[in-house]
Structure formats: C-alpha cells, structure tokens
Design a protein around this motif. Structure first.
Motif, PDB file in Angstrom:
ATOM      1  N   ALA A  67      23.145   3.142  17.481  1.00 53.90           N
ATOM      2  CA  ALA A  67      23.299   2.435  16.209  1.00 53.90           C
ATOM      3  C   ALA A  67      24.756   2.407  15.785  1.00 53.90           C
ATOM      4  CB  ALA A  67      22.436   3.098  15.140  1.00 53.90           C
TER       5      ALA A  67
ATOM      6  N   GLY B 230      21.736  -2.217  12.515  1.00 51.50           N
ATOM      7  CA  GLY B 230      22.298  -0.968  13.013  1.00 51.50           C
ATOM      8  C   GLY B 230      22.303   0.095  11.938  1.00 51.50           C
TER       9      GLY B 230
ATOM     10  N   LEU C 268      18.829   1.488  11.406  1.00 55.12           N
ATOM     11  CA  LEU C 268      18.480   2.327  12.547  1.00 55.12           C
ATOM     12  C   LEU C 268      19.150   3.686  12.414  1.00 55.12           C
ATOM     13  CD1 LEU C 268      16.922   2.141  15.156  1.00 55.12           C
ATOM     14  CD2 LEU C 268      19.019   1.522  16.296  1.00 55.12           C
ATOM     15  N   GLU C 269      20.428   3.629  12.003  1.00 55.32           N
ATOM     16  CA  GLU C 269      21.173   4.866  11.853  1.00 55.32           C
ATOM     17  C   GLU C 269      20.523   5.785  10.830  1.00 55.32           C
ATOM     18  OE1 GLU C 269      25.224   3.780  11.277  1.00 55.32           O
ATOM     19  OE2 GLU C 269      25.622   5.801  10.561  1.00 55.32           O
TER      20      GLU C 269
END
Lengths: 301, 378
Positions: free
Chosen positions: A282, B355, B358-359
């Motif tokens: 990520a 992202g 998700l992180e």
C-alpha cells in the motif's frame, strides 16, 4: 433492546397456528430503526409553538410472521383544536410518492405521534391510516420525548382494535405490542459515533470522526478496564473477601482458558507476513502515485 | 451530467436574497454590529468548518446501505452561521441509471423541487448547501462528483460542499464522513476546461490539490442526546460496586467490540480495485503518449514546411525573383489540441485513495495480530 422504561405489561396476542400469511392479521411486534427515531425527534423540535404534539407517517416493511420493521418516517401537517382535528392528506400522499421513488420497498405501515395521550383524535387518525395501509393494520407509535417532568423518554407501539357494541371510527382500543430498537452494523457504528463524545448534559455535544487506529485504541482501553475489574474481583475472591459465584467462575474459565500457544504453528505467522506485505504494498502504491503526478508537472525542456 | 436543467433547478431553489431587516418603515437600517455575524447577506464570512446533525448522519448511513452498488447520492440542506456550515437535513435522490437521458434529469429536478417545497411546509430548512455521496473503499474521485461540485460551487452561496461517506469503513465499525470542496486552482482550470500539461504546471495541480478538506463536526442536539443516553446507559444496581458479579448490563445499546475482530475482510477487494485502477491508468497514459506523439509528428511536419519555405524564399531572393508567400502553416497542418489530463489525474487520486484505505486496514490488522501474539508471553 427495549425502548422505554421496563413495564410489567404482558402482551396479549392472537397467535393461532396457521395464521401466517393471511392479510389483515395483527402485527405482533415492531422494530424501529434509529433513522426513524431521529427524524421524529427532529420534527418535534421544529414544531410550531402552538402545537402540542406532532404526527407523521411511518414507512417500513412487513415480514411474514407479523413483524413490522419501521425504517423511516416523515412529518405530516396536522392541526388539532378542541373541536376537530385535520390531517393534510395531500401532503402525505406527495411525500409518500417522493419517498417511494427512492426506495420502492418501503410502504406505509402506520403513524407516530409525540406525547403519549391517546384520545379520540388518535382513534380518528388511526382509522385514516388503517384505510391507507389496507388490508394490513396500521401501527401507532407513541413517542414520549421525556421533555415534561415525570415522564420518562420511551417509545410504545400500539395496534387499534374496535371496541363497543357498534364499532364507530372514533372509538377504538389501543392494544400495546412489543417494540424494540434494531440496527445493523453500519447504523451501529453511526450510533457509536453519536454517543461516543463525553456527554455534556444540557448542551449540544460535538464529536469528531476518528481514524481507525483511534477507534481501536478506545476499544482496547475499554477492554483493558474490563480486564482490570475482573482481575480485582478474582483477587478478592481468592483472598476470601467476597464469596465467589460459581457460574461466573466457570464462565471466566471458559472465556480465558484457551491459550494461544499453538497459534505459532499453522497459519497465524503466514497471515502476519501477508499483512506486513500488504502494508508495504500500500505504501509503495501511494508513493508511486505521488511520484507519477509530480512527474506530470515537470516540463520537458 | 448536463448542466442546464440541474442548474436551473438549483437556481430555482436558491434562497431569495433577503432584504435588510426593516421594522415597519420601509427604510433600510444598517445591521447592528452584534448581529452582523448572524445575518450575513453578502456571504462574506468564509466557511471554515462543517457541522452535521445527528439525523443527517443516520439518514446518509441508511441510504448508503440500501442503495445498490455505490450509487447513493443526495442533497444536503441547512444554513451557514458565522463561518460554520450547519447541515440540518438531507434527502436522497432517486438513482437514475442513464445519465444522458433528458427526461430523467427533468424528473430529478422535479423531485428535488417537490421535496424542498414539502420540507418547507414543516418548517425544515430548505436551502441546498451541497450534496453527499456514498462510496466504497475510498474511491470518490470521479467525473460526476467533480462536475456536480463545480456546478454547486458556482451557483450556491458559499459554494457547496460535498460530504463523502465510506460504506465499507462504516461496516467495519468506523463511521467516516469527510467534507470537501474544490480548490481555487482546480476551479480556474475547470472553468477554462483546459487540462493540458502547461495548464497543470501553471496551477500546480496534482491529484491531492483537487479537493481540499473542510473540518467536520457532528452535533447531536440536547433532545436526541438525552434520548440516546437514556437508551444506552447501563442500569447498574447499587450493589454492583462491591460485588461485580451482580452487575448486569441492560443497556438498549450495548457497547460493541467489532473493531477487535481479527482478519482483514476487505483486502482482496481492495487489491482488485487497485489493480483495476492501475490498469486504467496505464491505458490512459498510453493514450496520452500516443496523442503526444501525433502532435509532435504534426509539429515536425509543420516546422519542416516552414523551414523549406524560408529556404526557397532565400534562394529566390538571391536569384532576384519575388519571394513566395508564406502560407499560414496552421491551415495546412492540423495540429490536434493538447489532450486533457484530467482523467489521469482522477485515476491517480483514486489509486492513492485505495492505497490509503488498504494501509489503514493493514495497520490495524498488524496491531491486533501483535496484540494476540503478545498473549502467549513472547
């Protein structure tokens, strides 16, 4: 989750077997979603000073075993004087059509009023709504906002049934039916958001939406507090100060017994590695996107 | 989304400009300084924060949950007061599947008008101040959102805000609401509809500067909060202080610990979405590169032509003949216009948002797993 002060009322219902899918049967219980509740309270806040109570329509779904689920509500104009009561039917129709366009599954299931006095006007309005919800019966939700002294906030649900030798529209008996609050996961977290601020009674409370990690921290903190309480209780039992309750002791043993020794083997470690990899990925994706957007800004000279 | 009928509907529902407060005589008095903050006719006080009412929160959550896919969107109503935009009500808009259909746009406008009128009759606020959108896993950068927000920002007083609600995060236990509006720089570029590389550089636009976030607060009024606290307080019998075994929780809303669940539920879906967005981005970049190459080719041809002309003219002048006229190069070689990079910008923003979510899931998952592991005493 009961909605209101506990009462000793027993709910009499006509639940004969084989009574399931005939239309026109009495609803057996009501579940309310928080959205409807908030809309009703908001409407009550916005009423004119002249009005003592406000009424509105309830929308929702019916299930086959007689359970009625109230999903939303909207306000309806009405005026109530000593001689007569008037409900704006046109307005009610319009609003229902508008709501129906967005959510075709919801139908009119009944009406609500704030204030818990049930008088002749209530009977008349109940009759009107029963015509709307035909062939099913209309439910009536009486919300007590707890504003007046001596009355506790709560919600009660009723179904009307005719009474008297010659049933007239303005006479009916309101039979109470059980009513509870129900919410799914999404609404649950919404409610958490609303109730999580340290309550400052008497004024509006403000909350700030928190990130995932802060939320996790809060629940871990609560868990830790609970564990402290349990620990002090167990220690006091061991020291002999308090007589231990056998049921509680067995429950604690069951809950805290299974150890995590054998988690090392098996999938736990691989899951941990997967999580680490996902986190790295990520971050990589994000930095890549950032670099790419900056590159677009560089003028090719 | 065509701007015409929507803008007309918005203009029709705007609050009429208020006259200065007059007692009985038709003379205009100056607003007393103490009231200047409340009666803000010219919309001079800029918005610094947004305040959501509790009812709006639950309405948005409900609509987002029930709408098919992630197409939940609706309008926000409220008022602005002293720099804070207070959202007091909202209503969902019916989902129209075909955006190009004129009739569906008109029906949306009619729906909106009818709803606003009805709400006005029950003394609810009826001035539109923005719209809300539901989305999953962080992906709210799309063309329709940008278009709608741009329209709102021009038409509405104070410029509208868009409230974005993440359905997947709410299902995980963290109700998330964020308020955004378009930045100055982006609006300028959007008005000119010019998203070529030069314009991007001028405005220093990256995906992160398209929207700016406005701080958001949630407000529960006293009645609702007292109602809720009556429902959620645990009725603790007085003997519990000494003997915790007697304490039972009979709250209507017991505390939930769903955030403590191990396991990353949404990760596969999130990864799929990232891969998809990356693929789209790659295609988009490929298209852009192709167009750039074409432009470069045309330019080279045009330059070669001009150079040849000059050479010819020089030789003719040297030979004593009249020089040939230099024709307008643009008529001969059609140089295609610079392509718009808006789509790639939005795609990058979407990738970044995926992202980020998700992180977040990965980080909480890590914490929980290490906590569970720590139980063994390692």
């Amino acid at each position: 989750m009961p909605l209101g002060p506990p009462s000793s009322a027993i709910f009499l219902q006509n639940v004969a077997p084989g009574f399931t899918s005939t239309p026109g049967r009495t609803p057996t219980s009501v579940t309310v979603h928080p959205v409807a509740l908030f809309s009703i309270l908001d409407h009550y806040l916005r009423r004119n000073d002249a009005q003592d109570r406000v009424i509105g329509t309830l929308l929702g779904t019916r299930s086959e075993n007689g359970e009625v689920e109230v999903r939303s509500a909207f306000a309806v104009l009405h005026s109530e004087t000593a001689e007569q009561v008037a409900v704006d039917m046109e307005y009610h129709r319009t609003m229902y059509d508008l709501h129906h366009k967005v959510n075709p599954k919801e139908v009119i299931v009944g009406w609500y009023s704030t204030g818990s006095n049930l008088n002749t006007y209530s009977a008349l309005i109940q009759n009107f709504y029963t015509q709307e919800t035909a062939p099913h019966q209309a439910i009536h939700l009486a919300i007590n906002t707890g504003v007046e002294e001596g009355q506790q906030a709560g919600v009660k649900a009723y179904v009307g049934s005719p009474v008297g030798v010659n049933p007239k529209p303005e006479n009916c008996v309101f039979v109470p039916i059980p009513c509870e609050l129900r919410f799914n996961d999404a609404e649950r977290s919404g409610l958490d958001l609303l109730t999580s601020a340290p309550a400052n009674p008497g004024s509006a409370t403000f909350t700030n939406p928190a990130s995932d990690l802060e939320l996790l921290e809060r629940s871990l903190q609560q868990l830790s507090d609970m564990l402290d309480r349990v620990l002090s209780y167990v220690q006091s039992v061991l020291a002999g100060e308090v007589k231990g309750d056998a049921a509680v002791g067995r429950y604690l043993m069951d809950a805290l017994g299974p150890s995590t020794e054998d988690l090392e083997k098996g999938e736990f470690n691989s899951h941990l590695q997967d999580t680490l990899m996902v986190s790295y990925l990520a971050n990589l994706v994000r930095s890549q996107a950032e670099v790419s957007s900056r590159l677009a800004l560089v003028k090719a000279s | 989304m065509a701007a015409t009928s929507m803008a007309a509907a918005l203009a029709a529902s705007l609050p009429a400009p208020q006259a200065a407060p007059t007692p009985s005589a038709p003379t205009y008095e100056a607003i007393p300084a103490s009231m200047a903050k409340v009666i803000d006719i010219e919309a001079e006080i800029p918005i610094t924060s947004v305040q959501l009412d509790a009812m709006v929160v639950s309405k948005i959550i409900k609509h987002a949950k029930e709408a098919p896919g992630s197409s939940a969107h609706g309008l926000l109503l409220g008022l602005d007061l002293d720099g804070t935009l207070e959202v007091s009500n909202s209503f969902p808009l019916p989902h129209h599947s075909n955006d190009e259909d004129d009739k569906s746009l008109k029906s949306v406008a009619r729906y909106q008008g009818a709803m606003l009128r009805s709400l006005k009759e029950v003394q609810a606020d009826d001035s539109v101040i923005g719209f809300y959108q539901g989305m999953t896993l962080g992906s709210f950068f799309n063309q329709t959102l940008v278009d709608t927000q741009a329209i709102h920002q021009e038409k509405l007083r104070h410029g509208g805000i868009v409230i974005v609600h993440d359905i997947s995060q709410t299902a995980r236990g963290n109700a998330s609401f964020r308020a955004f509006r378009l930045t100055r720089a982006f609006l300028d570029a959007y008005k000119k509809s010019n998203f070529s590389s030069t314009s991007l550089i001028d405005h220093r636009l990256t995906f992160s500067t398209i929207l700016e976030e406005v701080p958001l607060k949630i407000r529960t009024n006293a009645l609702v909060s007292s109602f809720l606290s009556t429902l959620s307080e645990a009725a603790v019998p007085p003997a519990a202080a000494t003997n915790p075994a007697l304490a039972t929780s009979s709250a209507a809303i017991p505390p939930s610990y769903s955030t403590l669940n191990l396991g990353l539920a949404n990760t596969p879906r999130n990864l799929e979405l990232i891969v998809e967005a990356l693929d789209n981005y790659k295609t988009e970049e490929g298209n852009l590169a192709y167009l750039h190459r074409q432009i470069a080719r045309e330019k080279a041809k045009a330059d070669a032509y001009v150079a040849k002309r000059k050479e010819e003219n020089a030789s003719r002048v040297a030979a004593g003949l009249a020089p040939l006229p230099e024709e307008d190069v643009n008529r001969l070689f059609k140089i295609p216009p610079e392509p718009s990079r808006l789509e790639s910008l939005l795609l990058l923003g979407r990738i970044d948002a995926y992202g980020k979510s998700l992180e977040e899931t990965a980080s909480t998952g890590l914490v929980k797993m290490y906590a569970a592991k720590g139980n063994t005493g390692n």
